[in-house]
Structure formats: C-alpha cells, structure tokens
Design an enzyme around this catalytic site. Sequence first.
Site, PDB file in Angstrom:
ATOM      1  N   ASP A   1      66.475 103.626   7.099  1.00  0.00           N
ATOM      2  CA  ASP A   1      67.554 103.621   8.083  1.00  0.00           C
ATOM      3  C   ASP A   1      67.903 105.031   8.540  1.00  0.00           C
ATOM      4  O   ASP A   1      67.460 106.022   7.960  1.00  0.00           O
ATOM      5  CB  ASP A   1      68.806 102.970   7.483  1.00  0.00           C
ATOM      6  CG  ASP A   1      68.683 101.461   7.346  1.00  0.00           C
ATOM      7  OD1 ASP A   1      67.881 100.867   8.088  1.00  0.00           O
ATOM      8  OD2 ASP A   1      69.382 100.886   6.490  1.00  0.00           O
TER       9      ASP A   1
ATOM     10  N   TYR B   1      63.149 104.312  -5.114  1.00  0.00           N
ATOM     11  CA  TYR B   1      64.169 105.039  -4.351  1.00  0.00           C
ATOM     12  C   TYR B   1      65.052 105.831  -5.311  1.00  0.00           C
ATOM     13  O   TYR B   1      65.342 105.388  -6.426  1.00  0.00           O
ATOM     14  CB  TYR B   1      65.045 104.077  -3.556  1.00  0.00           C
ATOM     15  CG  TYR B   1      64.365 103.459  -2.364  1.00  0.00           C
ATOM     16  CD1 TYR B   1      64.438 104.058  -1.110  1.00  0.00           C
ATOM     17  CD2 TYR B   1      63.647 102.269  -2.488  1.00  0.00           C
ATOM     18  CE1 TYR B   1      63.811 103.481  -0.012  1.00  0.00           C
ATOM     19  CE2 TYR B   1      63.021 101.689  -1.392  1.00  0.00           C
ATOM     20  CZ  TYR B   1      63.106 102.308  -0.157  1.00  0.00           C
ATOM     21  OH  TYR B   1      62.479 101.739   0.928  1.00  0.00           O
TER      22      TYR B   1
END
EC number: 5.4.99.12
Length: 245
Positions: free
Chosen positions: A53, A111
């Site tokens: 994003d 992540y």
Amino acid sequence: MNNYKLTIQYDGARFKGWQRLGNNDNTIQGKIESVISEMVGKETEIIGCSRTDAGVHALNQVANFQSDEKLVEHKVKKYLNQYLPNDISITNVEEVHNRFHARYNSKVKTYLYKIWNEEHTNPFMRKYSMHVNKKLNVKSMKEAAKHLVGSHDFTAFSNAKSKKKSMVREVYSLEVMEEAGFVQIRVSGNGFLHNMVRKIVGALIEVGLGQLAAEAIPQILEAKQRNQINCLAEASGLYLENVEF
C-alpha cells in the site's frame, strides 16, 4: 520468451503504493515499468509479489517481467538503477524459467513492523515507523501473538477490499521484539489479506496498551467481524522484509 526476476528495495514514503493505477501515476510498479519499457523499446508489464500500500516500504520485493530479446542481467540492473529515482533500488536481476511468476510462486512472505515506543517523537523515523508514546506491555503482546500463529480464518483482520474466495491464511511465526526504543513485530505466512498485517499489528498494540485482552484474540478470530479491531497500524512502519519461493 525470456523471463527476468527482479529483487527490489524501496522507500515507499512518497509513493501511492506498488500497484499501477493509471498511465502516469506515482507508483513503484509504474516507475519501474516506465524505465523497462524505455530500455527494451516496447511497453512491458512487471508482476510484483506483493502489492504494498501507499507509504509501505520493501527490503526485498520480488517482481518479474518477460522480454522477446535476450538481456544481460548486470546491464539491466545498471540501466534500471541509473534511470529509476533514488528511493527505488534494483538489488538483483536474474534470468529465470519462463513459468516463474512472482505472485503465484511465492511460498512464504515475511513482513517487519517498526513501532517507536518512546514518549518523545523520533523525527528521523517519522516516515519509517509508527509512534506510540505510551509504554507497551510487550509480554502481553507476545501472549496475544501466540493465538494468531497457525491456520485461521482472518476475516476479522482484513478490510472490505479483501474479496478472496477463502479468508483462511496460515501464519508460520509472529515475533514481538524490543530494541533501543523500538518494539518490532515480524510476521511470516503463506499469504496475507489486504491490511491483514496492519490489523494484526493494530490488535497487538491494543493489547500492549491494555485496551484489549490477549485472551480475546481467539474469540475475535471466531467471530469474523471486521469491526472488532479498532486500530489499523500506520503504513509508515511496515516493511516487506523477505519472500521465499
């Protein structure tokens, strides 16, 4: 057809995310495609492993593109790094089998999330971490994290954009670590729904602040209600750290 795998690092702070949204948009995919297309003399699409994003960073994003002509890897790397903006870096170029697909062939994604956990702000990390000025209870966060490891329906940890046939994902590991003013969260899994990592981090922050009990996590998973988690962690603290194939 020749197929090339790119390993990419980027500072996502000024970009609208990975995925190209139009012909002249400010996305990482768009910037790289523009340079590759110029290099090979025809419009070329790249396929990214993770559609990060706006504001999200990458230490090891992986993408691939195909070309009619045979390319020399080190020359491709040099060309791309010469013409890409300096907040995008190509760290490796490798010719791969023509069936290799960066998105569909990935097996494990990892992540990393960085929380600056001091009362004062950190001006040097404001675009690269989330600031939480109240002391987090890391022990409670670690207890909550245990409930999220394994195969679960993660509907409660997604948003309305997640329209997958199955909302089941497997989290292989979820670590919470303290280091020099930071609380860092590392999560590995076979795939993640839209905003799933940021919702997981948000839930752990709520636990760390005493706003949510660690023992409530199993019930939240079972209820499958998206409004159960109020905190969506900021994009600035999130990094795509590694991808395994």
